[in-house]
Scaffold this active site. Structure first.
Site, PDB file in Angstrom:
ATOM      1  N   GLY A  52       0.830  -1.200   0.000  1.00  0.00           N
ATOM      2  CA  GLY A  52       0.000   0.000   0.000  1.00  0.00           C
ATOM      3  C   GLY A  52       0.860   1.244   0.000  1.00  0.00           C
TER       4      GLY A  52
ATOM      5  N   CYS B  24       5.195  -6.413   1.821  1.00  0.00           N
ATOM      6  CA  CYS B  24       5.616  -5.017   1.950  1.00  0.00           C
ATOM      7  C   CYS B  24       4.842  -4.335   3.086  1.00  0.00           C
ATOM      8  CB  CYS B  24       5.452  -4.272   0.622  1.00  0.00           C
ATOM      9  SG  CYS B  24       6.320  -2.671   0.577  1.00  0.00           S
TER      10      CYS B  24
ATOM     11  N   ASP C 121     -15.901  -8.703 -24.127  1.00  0.00           N
ATOM     12  CA  ASP C 121     -16.562  -9.001 -22.855  1.00  0.00           C
ATOM     13  C   ASP C 121     -18.013  -9.441 -23.059  1.00  0.00           C
ATOM     14  OD1 ASP C 121     -14.166  -8.094 -21.871  1.00  0.00           O
ATOM     15  OD2 ASP C 121     -14.933  -6.127 -21.313  1.00  0.00           O
ATOM     16  N   SER C 122     -18.768  -8.646 -23.798  1.00  0.00           N
ATOM     17  CA  SER C 122     -20.175  -8.998 -24.009  1.00  0.00           C
ATOM     18  C   SER C 122     -20.296 -10.243 -24.879  1.00  0.00           C
ATOM     19  CB  SER C 122     -20.934  -7.823 -24.634  1.00  0.00           C
ATOM     20  OG  SER C 122     -20.443  -7.514 -25.924  1.00  0.00           O
TER      21      SER C 122
ATOM     22  N   HIS D  62       8.386  -7.433  -3.039  1.00  0.00           N
ATOM     23  CA  HIS D  62       7.182  -7.692  -3.823  1.00  0.00           C
ATOM     24  C   HIS D  62       7.371  -8.936  -4.689  1.00  0.00           C
ATOM     25  CE1 HIS D  62       4.834  -4.046  -2.951  1.00  0.00           C
ATOM     26  NE2 HIS D  62       6.007  -3.464  -2.822  1.00  0.00           N
TER      27      HIS D  62
ATOM     28  N   GLU E   5       5.143 -10.424  -6.322  1.00  0.00           N
ATOM     29  CA  GLU E   5       4.185 -10.438  -7.426  1.00  0.00           C
ATOM     30  C   GLU E   5       4.710  -9.757  -8.689  1.00  0.00           C
ATOM     31  OE1 GLU E   5       3.194  -6.594  -5.187  1.00  0.00           O
ATOM     32  OE2 GLU E   5       4.021  -8.583  -4.771  1.00  0.00           O
TER      33      GLU E   5
ATOM     34  N   LYS F 220      -9.387  -9.615 -17.619  1.00  0.00           N
ATOM     35  CA  LYS F 220      -9.503  -9.673 -19.078  1.00  0.00           C
ATOM     36  C   LYS F 220      -8.803 -10.892 -19.672  1.00  0.00           C
ATOM     37  CE  LYS F 220     -10.831  -6.731 -21.609  1.00  0.00           C
ATOM     38  NZ  LYS F 220     -12.112  -6.476 -22.300  1.00  0.00           N
TER      39      LYS F 220
END
Length: 538
Positions: free
Chosen positions: A65, A92, A237-238, A179, A181, A394
């Site tokens: 953060g 972190c 997406d749709s 970190h 990630e 996504k």
């Protein structure tokens, strides 16, 4: 106060909860967990331990953060989570927070670490299996852990972090100052997988096939035998949402494609080809450009645009539902009951994604923008929403689309905002401006494809600011619109970097747009990353 943690080696199917402390770190961590085929969810730091335990988590990750634990007020987490028996990993800020809350010391040493930093292992840890004694990690901290809480041991250090990793094995509480990630941390993904597989005992069961199977079950359970409308926009997406729901309920689904006059070039034709001719899905094509331009007349505020478009979409879907009822009533065997909109098609499918939900505001993050399919809906919505992609990023949506057999051009189409070109026209939306922008945008896409960069870019498009600039074309002075080219690279749209397009491509774009699009006399390039800017201009 919580269910007992699983015994060693017993699979735990609960989600891994990523506690959000208000930065982008939580989204990246959640994606990394899912890439390890473990389901994760992002939760606000304000959630109580009881609320977290109600989700029966297999593990909890306290994210990084932007704040310092020494600031007042600093974001906190309910300290009761440390007594639940659920494994916890602090990263972190999360590592410093658990240290402070459990009685250790976090100090302002005056020497922070930012970027690549050498790490030295000083003790054994389940997280560092097969790690070399020295590794390179990514740091971003100003404070440092200077004393571990009682019962904890330090397992790594760095030049300016005497405690770069710590754990309490019996309590299954772990912390790392760096970190794992980010790609710059050597073996960072290995560390996360050790926590997920060896500490939390999570099976790698979150796969594209499992996503489809679980959502098919969920859709059938929610909908039953009711008729359903699906809002198609032409975007991935749709399209994936429609294909997934169609797999679940078949002919109960009617897709509605609303041509707002704000779509990309060739959008309507591609939607017709894919869903009506290839998937044989019942498709209602509503041509409503005049209604949208009238509703947007004189409107310049971007949030107002999104709200107006969202509400008009819903009103059109309600009209389609009424027409479907009228058709049923007049058909042979129709019941003629005159059911309401909600009874006719009580469910509306939308391609809402996890980043849409996050960006539209939550307890842990301010609203960045209202997505028309999340925060832009009217209060008197006559439909219950069906959002089978609401918990997906996504990249997961694209993988599901491929698994469902959608065409490559649909699955890998660059994202397009629900409000369409309306939020790429900065100012009032008019038919003339939409036509200009659509033509310029088509050139951008065509040239990016020709350069072989389409799949490398997250998005590439044109923006039209509703201002006019002075130019000279031939021997005459012009007063016309500028076009701004926006191209970014990203993994999930939570963060993005502006794309370094080749100069020869930029030259072709500028030349073609100015020469081929009437009303344009200037082309500019947007070189803003996210943050501080958003990908879309509005």
């Amino acid at each position: 106060m919580s269910p007992a943690p699983p015994a060693a080696g017993v699979p735990n199917e609960g989600p891994v909860l990523v506690v959000d402390f208000g930065a982008q770190y939580a989204q990246l961590i959640a994606r990394r967990v899912r890439e390890a085929h473990v389901y994760s969810e992002i939760v606000p730091h304000s959630a109580t331990a009881a609320e977290l335990m109600a989700r029966r988590p297999s593990g909890i990750i306290l994210s990084g953060g932007p704040k310092s634990v020494n600031e007042l007020p600093a974001p906190m987490v309910d300290p009761a989570i440390y007594d639940t028996g659920v494994p916890i990993l602090g990263i972190c800020y999360g590592a410093q927070l658990l240290t402070r809350q459990l009685g250790g010391e976090v100090s302002r040493t005056g020497r922070g670490e930012y970027g690549r930093t050498p790490l030295t292992l000083t003790g054994g840890s389940p997280l560092f299996v097969d790690w070399p004694e020295d590794a390179e990690v990514w740091m971003s901290h100003g404070d440092a852990i200077t004393a571990v809480p009682e019962g904890f041991v330090a397992t790594a250090s760095s030049p300016d972090a005497p405690v770069a990793a710590l754990h309490h094995a019996e309590r299954a509480v772990y912390g790392v100052q760096f970190h794992p990630e980010v790609a710059h941390t050597e073996r960072g993904r290995d560390l996360l997988e050790r926590f997920l597989y060896d500490v939390c005992h999570c099976p790698p069961s979150w796969t594209h096939t499992s996503i489809i199977e679980s959502q098919v079950r969920a859709v059938r359970s929610q909908i039953g035998s009711s008729p359903v409308l699906c809002a198609l926009s032409g975007g991935v997406d749709s399209a994936v949402a429609a294909a997934l729901v169609h797999k679940a309920i078949g002919d109960q689904l009617t897709c509605v494609y609303v041509d707002t006059g704000l779509m990309r070039s060739g959008e309507s034709e591609q939607v017709e080809e894919t869903f009506r001719r290839q998937f044989h899905i019942d498709l209602v094509h509503v041509k409503a450009a005049d209604r949208f331009f009238e509703a947007l007349s004189g409107v310049t505020d971007p949030e107002a645009k999104r709200k107006i478009i969202g509400e008009l979409f819903i009103r059109i879907f309600e009209e389609v539902a009424r027409d479907l009822v009228a058709g049923e009533a007049s058909a042979p065997g129709g019941d003629g009951t005159g059911r309401s909109d909600a009874e006719a098609a009580g469910y509306l499918v939308q391609g809402t994604l996890y980043p849409d939900v996050i960006e539209s505001g939550s307890d842990s993050a301010a609203t960045i923008k209202s997505h028309h399919n999340v925060g832009g809906l009217p209060d008197d919505l006559a439909f219950d929403l069906v959002e089978p992609l609401r918990l997906l990023f996504k990249d997961e949506v694209r993988a599901v689309g491929e698994e469902l057999g959608l065409p490559h051009d649909i699955v890998w189409r660059q994202p397009f905002p629900g409000p369409g070109l309306a939020v790429r026209i900065v100012g009032e939306v008019t038919p003339e401006r939409a036509d200009i922008l659509r033509a310029a945008d088509a050139i951008v896409i065509e040239e990016v494809r020709r350069a072989g960069l389409y799949r490398d870019l997250w998005q590439s498009f044109a923006v039209l600011p509703a201002v006019r600039t002075v130019g000279v074309m031939g021997d005459e002075r012009t007063y016309a619109y500028p076009i701004v080219i926006r191209a970014v690279t990203s993994d999930d749209a939570m963060t993005a970097d502006w794309a370094r397009l080749p100069y020869d491509l930029l030259e072709r774009l500028s030349s073609r747009i100015i020469n081929e699009v009437d009303g344009v006399n200037r082309v500019a390039l947007d070189i803003t990353s996210k943050p501080p800017g958003t990908i879309e201009w509005e």
